[in-house]
Design a protein around this motif. Structure first.
Motif, PDB file in Angstrom:
ATOM      1  N   LEU A   1      -6.381  -2.433   0.555  1.00  0.00           N
ATOM      2  CA  LEU A   1      -6.404  -1.263  -0.314  1.00  0.00           C
ATOM      3  C   LEU A   1      -7.791  -0.640  -0.419  1.00  0.00           C
ATOM      4  O   LEU A   1      -7.944   0.585  -0.342  1.00  0.00           O
TER       5      LEU A   1
ATOM      6  N   THR B   1      -0.688   2.106   4.218  1.00  0.00           N
ATOM      7  CA  THR B   1      -1.446   0.963   3.716  1.00  0.00           C
ATOM      8  C   THR B   1      -1.195   0.758   2.232  1.00  0.00           C
ATOM      9  O   THR B   1      -1.012  -0.379   1.761  1.00  0.00           O
ATOM     10  N   LEU B   2      -1.167   1.837   1.457  1.00  0.00           N
ATOM     11  CA  LEU B   2      -0.925   1.745   0.015  1.00  0.00           C
ATOM     12  C   LEU B   2       0.474   1.203  -0.245  1.00  0.00           C
ATOM     13  O   LEU B   2       0.658   0.306  -1.101  1.00  0.00           O
TER      14      LEU B   2
ATOM     15  N   ALA C   1       0.494  -2.501   0.583  1.00  0.00           N
ATOM     16  CA  ALA C   1      -0.220  -3.324  -0.387  1.00  0.00           C
ATOM     17  C   ALA C   1       0.578  -3.462  -1.685  1.00  0.00           C
ATOM     18  O   ALA C   1       0.697  -4.559  -2.250  1.00  0.00           O
TER      19      ALA C   1
END
Length: 479
Positions: free
Chosen positions: A182, A40-41, A44
């Motif tokens: 995030l 996810t990081l 993003a």
């Protein structure tokens, strides 16, 4: 290396299995959360980069600062989580011991000491809980810096970004990456690492660190031998009743038990046998008259510890949770050498029971003992004590006759004054003198004397032993 004298801990496999499963589940959960957060990081940050590189200048610094602060809290949080767990276990063990041994605490006059120890454990757990809460607040601050501050900075930098030819759509897209991707990922990973992570560290430490080395017991202090003769016990016109207006249980009792004498008290139920021992122990105060032990009135048991001058063992023997040695040495404030402990075990016939339990240092569960086993342990404790006056209130009623005889002979051979409330004729035969209680009528003498002049004692002796050889034939036939 395990101590072969200690009984096997049947719960250790269950605890090991439970902790292993807990470590496995926690680690698997952390791997899944960490993997999800990394993807996810990365997604993003790549999305922000694709919108405009300037967005990373606003988002990345607070994000890194918040993550660094959070990682810095992990080790202290694990340490305080471990301290809180130990404090909670110590308090739970204390409360469990107090709940199961409440009668012991009251009987031994240890209310203040027990309350002080319990309060200290409560305060210790409260201190560790406050420290843990402060580090939890630091974790929340880290989440705010990493998750909320980038949003605020992005809104504050929006005019500057628009002047650098970014569109409103770019800014809205960046906000969407932050708030919808995030922030939830940060909250999930911090919560997982903050709770499951610290718990995993504690469990792994217990699984790999092993049990702490046992602290060797302090060398026992050699206590002085009990005096060659015990105190004189005197009842002077003693009357006692339970409450105003109630019929006296004892009325105008005059009795002197000489130093070192072995007196047995018999009589029907309700005639004051236990009351007499309670008066001698200082648990009861005469309604009128007086009681003297070695010339002084017996005082109530002190809250600071056992009475060094007298010991009372009631019919319901008190055994508390702890080791066998702790139970035996409870009435020995200065300790006792191993030779004295072994001598008392041999004297009262307690050795086989102690061996079966796992030795003197084995843990003791009072609920797992029979009433006779609890009585044997209480008798061993009284025999080992330095008290020169021993009061046994049917303290051998759950023993078989052979074990009772051995225990009573051990106390008779022990220096000091002995008063026994008996429930078998054999106990009376072993006494120097016998006191027969029958309301206002009492009789005092030897077994043979009382058979001749006390009808009540003849009835009691006949009930105990129908073939009583000492009973005169003429008296037996005249009744």
């Amino acid at each position: 290396m395990p101590d072969p004298s200690r009984p096997a801990d049947s719960a250790v496999v269950s605890r090991l299995t439970n902790q292993t499963e807990l470590a496995r589940d926690s680690f698997a959960g952390l791997v899944l959360v960490a993997r999800s957060f990394v993807f996810t990081l990365a997604g993003a940050l790549f999305g922000l980069l694709s919108l405009a590189p300037e967005l990373l200048l606003v988002v990345v610094p607070p994000l890194l600062a918040g993550l660094a602060l959070f990682l810095a809290t992990l080790v202290p949080m694990a340490r305080h989580q471990r301290a809180f767990l130990h404090a909670d276990e110590a308090l739970a063990a204390q409360l469990g011991a107090v709940a199961t041994g409440l009668r012991d605490v009251v009987a031994c006059g240890a209310q203040d000491r027990t309350a002080a120890r319990t309060y200290a454990l409560i305060e210790a757990e409260a201190r560790t809980a406050r420290r843990l809460a402060r580090w939890t607040a630091a974790r929340s601050l880290a989440l705010g810096i990493a998750g909320q501050l980038p949003v605020l900075l992005l809104l504050a930098a929006a005019p500057w970004l628009l002047r650098r030819h970014l569109t409103t759509g770019d800014v809205v897209g960046a906000l969407t990456y932050l708030t919808q991707a995030l922030q939830p990922a940060l909250q999930t990973v911090m919560q997982a690492l903050g709770s499951a992570g610290t718990r995993l560290l504690v469990v792994l430490e217990r699984l790999t660190g092993g049990a702490p080395p046992a602290t060797p017991p302090a060398p026992p202090t050699v206590r002085a031998a009990p005096p060659a003769t015990g105190p004189r016990v005197e009842f002077r016109a003693t009357t006692f009743s339970y409450g105003t207006g109630a019929q006296p249980v004892l009325r105008d009792l005059d009795l002197t038990v000489e130093p070192g004498e072995h007196l047995v008290v018999v009589g029907p139920s309700g005639t004051g046998k236990s009351t007499l021992t309670g008066l001698a122990a200082g648990l009861l105060t005469p309604t009128s008259g007086e009681v003297r032990i070695a010339g002084r009135a017996p005082s109530a048991p002190a809250a600071t510890g056992p009475d060094p001058h007298r010991v009372l063992i009631p019919q319901q023997a008190y055994v508390f949770t702890g080791t066998v040695r702790e139970n035996l040495l409870y009435l020995c404030p200065d300790g006792a050498p191993p030779q004295a402990v072994q001598a008392s075990l041999d004297a009262v016939g307690l050795g086989p029971l102690v061996d079966r339990l796992g030795g003197p240092d084995a843990a003791l569960d009072p609920a797992a003992l029979s009433q006779g086993e609890r009585q044997l342990l209480a008798l061993g404790r009284a025999h080992l004590s330095p008290a020169p006056l021993v009061l046994l209130d049917e303290a051998t009623c759950h023993l078989d006759p052979a074990a009772e005889e051995r225990a009573e002979r051990a106390f008779r051979d022990r220096p000091g004054t002995l008063v026994v409330v008996a429930h078998r004729i054999s106990s009376a035969r072993r006494a120097d003198r016998i006191l027969v209680l029958d309301g206002p009528h009492t009789a005092l003498g030897t077994h043979t004397e009382l058979l001749r002049r006390s009808p009540l004692y003849r009835d009691l002796a006949g009930g105990w032993d129908p073939q009583c050889p000492e009973r005169p034939r003429s008296e037996a036939g005249s009744r």
